[in-house]
Design a protein around this motif. Structure first.
Motif, mmCIF file in Angstrom:
data_model
loop_
_atom_site.group_PDB
_atom_site.id
_atom_site.type_symbol
_atom_site.label_atom_id
_atom_site.label_comp_id
_atom_site.label_asym_id
_atom_site.label_seq_id
_atom_site.Cartn_x
_atom_site.Cartn_y
_atom_site.Cartn_z
ATOM 1 N N MET A 166 -0.406 13.640 -14.554
ATOM 2 C CA MET A 166 -0.491 12.555 -15.435
ATOM 3 C C MET A 166 1.079 12.125 -16.264
ATOM 4 N N GLU A 167 1.715 13.284 -16.433
ATOM 5 C CA GLU A 167 2.991 13.072 -16.912
ATOM 6 C C GLU A 167 4.078 12.517 -15.885
ATOM 7 N N ARG A 168 3.945 12.953 -14.586
ATOM 8 C CA ARG A 168 4.613 12.341 -13.532
ATOM 9 C C ARG A 168 4.266 10.908 -13.328
ATOM 10 N N PHE A 169 2.908 10.578 -13.338
ATOM 11 C CA PHE A 169 2.558 9.201 -13.284
ATOM 12 C C PHE A 169 3.093 8.639 -14.287
ATOM 13 N N LYS A 170 3.213 8.620 -15.501
ATOM 14 C CA LYS A 170 3.699 7.783 -16.442
ATOM 15 C C LYS A 170 5.157 7.679 -16.473
ATOM 16 N N LYS A 171 5.899 8.968 -16.050
ATOM 17 C CA LYS A 171 7.314 8.702 -15.930
ATOM 18 C C LYS A 171 7.591 7.826 -14.585
ATOM 19 N N LEU A 172 7.007 7.849 -13.401
ATOM 20 C CA LEU A 172 7.216 7.087 -12.381
ATOM 21 C C LEU A 172 6.609 5.906 -12.595
ATOM 22 N N PHE A 173 5.614 5.451 -13.236
ATOM 23 C CA PHE A 173 5.201 4.243 -13.550
ATOM 24 C C PHE A 173 6.007 3.253 -14.440
ATOM 25 N N ASP A 174 6.728 4.211 -15.328
ATOM 26 C CA ASP A 174 7.589 3.549 -16.365
ATOM 27 C C ASP A 174 9.001 2.980 -15.848
ATOM 28 N N LEU A 175 9.516 4.165 -14.816
ATOM 29 C CA LEU A 175 10.397 3.764 -14.251
ATOM 30 C C LEU A 175 10.350 2.752 -13.175
ATOM 31 N N ASN A 176 9.359 2.340 -12.713
ATOM 32 C CA ASN A 176 9.231 1.312 -11.807
ATOM 33 C C ASN A 176 8.662 0.075 -12.258
ATOM 34 N N ASP A 177 8.946 -0.158 -13.575
ATOM 35 C CA ASP A 177 8.304 -1.280 -14.305
ATOM 36 C C ASP A 177 9.173 -2.485 -13.625
ATOM 37 N N PRO A 178 8.489 -3.566 -13.180
ATOM 38 C CA PRO A 178 9.286 -4.858 -12.728
ATOM 39 C C PRO A 178 10.000 -5.494 -13.700
ATOM 40 N N GLN A 179 9.711 -5.495 -14.952
ATOM 41 C CA GLN A 179 10.574 -6.145 -16.128
ATOM 42 C C GLN A 179 11.739 -5.148 -16.180
ATOM 43 N N LYS A 180 11.822 -4.097 -15.726
ATOM 44 C CA LYS A 180 13.168 -3.129 -16.050
ATOM 45 C C LYS A 180 13.752 -2.939 -14.536
ATOM 46 N N GLY A 181 13.371 -3.882 -13.726
ATOM 47 C CA GLY A 181 14.212 -3.881 -12.427
ATOM 48 C C GLY A 181 13.578 -2.995 -11.287
ATOM 49 N N GLY A 182 12.438 -2.442 -11.656
ATOM 50 C CA GLY A 182 11.795 -1.654 -10.815
ATOM 51 C C GLY A 182 10.972 -2.391 -9.701
ATOM 52 N N SER A 183 10.147 -1.737 -8.900
ATOM 53 C CA SER A 183 9.408 -2.495 -7.907
ATOM 54 C C SER A 183 8.056 -2.436 -8.275
#
Length: 134
Positions: free
Chosen positions: A74-91
């Protein structure tokens, strides 16, 4: 004259549709036969990911004997999910893959918990809950 052209168009369209339908049926039949042979892999087509793929996406160890470190996943999920937020330039694509990986691991853990509960119930025996009226 016009009725002949209309009839030909209708007949030709029916032939094309019939052939396309027959071909789609053949492909679906072959696909279901292939899924039936694989057995275990057929159960996971809804998410589109195998357990190994899900663990690789989240970079966690696969559950061993039904026990998984769900907190680290769950920690890895939250971190990766937030890093790839399209509003922050993610995919969005990567974000959806990460979400599906989390769902796949959760599904595996739920199945393992259900199996353990069934085994415990078989070991202890069925004990119905009896409610008495007051």
């Amino acid at each position: 004259m016009a009725h002949r052209i209309v009839t030909q168009v209708v007949v030709t369209g029916a032939r094309v549709f019939g052939r396309a339908f027959a071909e789609a049926y053949k492909q679906a039949s072959a696909s279901s036969k292939h899924s039936g042979k694989n057995g275990k892999a057929a159960a996971f087509t809804s998410s589109g990911l195998t357990l190994d793929e899900a663990c690789k996406i989240l970079n966690v160890k696969p559950p061993q004997a039904g026990e998984a470190n769900i907190d680290s996943a769950m920690e890895r999920f939250k971190k990766l999910f937030d890093l790839n937020d399209p509003q922050k330039g993610g995919s969005f694509y990567l974000q959806s893959k990460i979400l599906r990986a989390r769902e796949r691991i959760e599904m595996e853990v739920r199945q393992a918990e259900r199996k353990v509960a069934e085994e415990a119930e078989l070991k202890e025996g069925w004990k119905p809950k009896v409610y008495k009226d007051r």
